[in-house]
Motif scaffolding. Structure first.
Motif, PDB file in Angstrom:
ATOM      1  N   UNK A   1      19.525   2.124   3.774  1.00 45.28           N
ATOM      2  CA  UNK A   1      19.599   1.933   5.221  1.00 45.28           C
ATOM      3  C   UNK A   1      18.267   2.388   5.821  1.00 45.28           C
ATOM      4  N   UNK A   2      17.657   1.540   6.656  1.00 42.88           N
ATOM      5  CA  UNK A   2      16.368   1.893   7.267  1.00 42.88           C
ATOM      6  C   UNK A   2      16.469   3.112   8.182  1.00 42.88           C
ATOM      7  N   UNK A   3      17.659   3.464   8.623  1.00 40.72           N
ATOM      8  CA  UNK A   3      17.836   4.629   9.491  1.00 40.72           C
ATOM      9  C   UNK A   3      18.069   5.926   8.716  1.00 40.72           C
ATOM     10  N   UNK A   4      18.134   5.844   7.391  1.00 42.77           N
ATOM     11  CA  UNK A   4      18.332   7.059   6.595  1.00 42.77           C
ATOM     12  C   UNK A   4      16.997   7.781   6.396  1.00 42.77           C
ATOM     13  N   UNK A   5      17.074   8.972   5.854  1.00 43.12           N
ATOM     14  CA  UNK A   5      15.894   9.826   5.671  1.00 43.12           C
ATOM     15  C   UNK A   5      14.904   9.203   4.683  1.00 43.12           C
ATOM     16  N   UNK A   6      13.612   9.225   5.044  1.00 47.19           N
ATOM     17  CA  UNK A   6      12.555   8.832   4.112  1.00 47.19           C
ATOM     18  C   UNK A   6      12.248  10.061   3.267  1.00 47.19           C
ATOM     19  N   UNK A   7      12.494   9.963   1.961  1.00 48.72           N
ATOM     20  CA  UNK A   7      12.321  11.134   1.098  1.00 48.72           C
ATOM     21  C   UNK A   7      10.972  11.156   0.380  1.00 48.72           C
ATOM     22  N   UNK A   8      10.283  10.007   0.399  1.00 41.30           N
ATOM     23  CA  UNK A   8       9.004   9.919  -0.301  1.00 41.30           C
ATOM     24  C   UNK A   8       8.345   8.600   0.074  1.00 41.30           C
ATOM     25  N   UNK A   9       7.039   8.514  -0.148  1.00 39.41           N
ATOM     26  CA  UNK A   9       6.319   7.245  -0.024  1.00 39.41           C
ATOM     27  C   UNK A   9       5.624   6.994  -1.350  1.00 39.41           C
ATOM     28  N   UNK A  10       5.849   5.817  -1.910  1.00 42.46           N
ATOM     29  CA  UNK A  10       5.191   5.439  -3.155  1.00 42.46           C
ATOM     30  C   UNK A  10       3.965   4.600  -2.835  1.00 42.46           C
ATOM     31  N   UNK A  11       2.923   4.734  -3.636  1.00 44.28           N
ATOM     32  CA  UNK A  11       1.701   3.970  -3.433  1.00 44.28           C
ATOM     33  C   UNK A  11       1.706   2.692  -4.265  1.00 44.28           C
TER      34      UNK A  11
ATOM     35  N   UNK B   1       0.816  -1.228   0.000  1.00 44.99           N
ATOM     36  CA  UNK B   1       0.000   0.000   0.000  1.00 44.99           C
ATOM     37  C   UNK B   1       0.846   1.274   0.000  1.00 44.99           C
ATOM     38  N   UNK B   2       1.881   1.327   0.829  1.00 45.09           N
ATOM     39  CA  UNK B   2       2.785   2.485   0.901  1.00 45.09           C
ATOM     40  C   UNK B   2       4.208   1.963   1.052  1.00 45.09           C
ATOM     41  N   UNK B   3       5.119   2.474   0.246  1.00 43.30           N
ATOM     42  CA  UNK B   3       6.511   2.037   0.285  1.00 43.30           C
ATOM     43  C   UNK B   3       7.423   3.235   0.502  1.00 43.30           C
ATOM     44  N   UNK B   4       8.207   3.182   1.574  1.00 43.68           N
ATOM     45  CA  UNK B   4       9.156   4.256   1.856  1.00 43.68           C
ATOM     46  C   UNK B   4      10.287   4.245   0.842  1.00 43.68           C
ATOM     47  N   UNK B   5      10.653   5.441   0.393  1.00 43.60           N
ATOM     48  CA  UNK B   5      11.843   5.623  -0.437  1.00 43.60           C
ATOM     49  C   UNK B   5      12.870   6.321   0.448  1.00 43.60           C
ATOM     50  N   UNK B   6      14.010   5.679   0.645  1.00 40.97           N
ATOM     51  CA  UNK B   6      15.059   6.188   1.534  1.00 40.97           C
ATOM     52  C   UNK B   6      16.156   6.876   0.728  1.00 40.97           C
TER      53      UNK B   6
END
Length: 72
Positions: free
Chosen positions: A23-33, A14-19
C-alpha cells in the motif's frame, strides 16, 4: 537456490521505496538503488506490488513496475 514462486529481480529505477505493506500509504522502510538485486516472492505479491527480500536483508513490498525479473 530458487524455490517455487521465488524469482530473481533487479531494481530498474534510481531509487525504489520498500513499503511495510502492499500500500502506498504504508511506512517506507527502505529505499533501494538502481541495479539492486532482490528475490521476488510471487505467491505473496499483489497486482501492483512485489513482495521482496533484498540482498541487504530488507523484506517488504515494492511497486512491481520498477523491478525487472531476471531471465532464466
Amino acid at each position: 537456490m530458487k524455490t517455487e514462486g521465488m524469482l530473481s529481480g533487479i531494481v530498474n529505477c534510481k531509487k525504489l521505496n520498500v513499503y511495510s505493506e502492499p500500500d502506498f500509504n504504508s511506512e517506507v522502510i527502505c529505499k533501494l538503488t538502481q541495479l539492486s538485486e532482490v528475490i521476488v516472492d510471487k505467491k505473496n505479491s499483489t497486482k501492483d506490488f512485489y513482495k521482496i527480500d533484498s540482498a541487504i536483508g530488507v523484506e517488504g513490498f515494492c511497486q512491481n513496475s520498477f523491478i525487472t525479473i531476471a531471465s532464466k
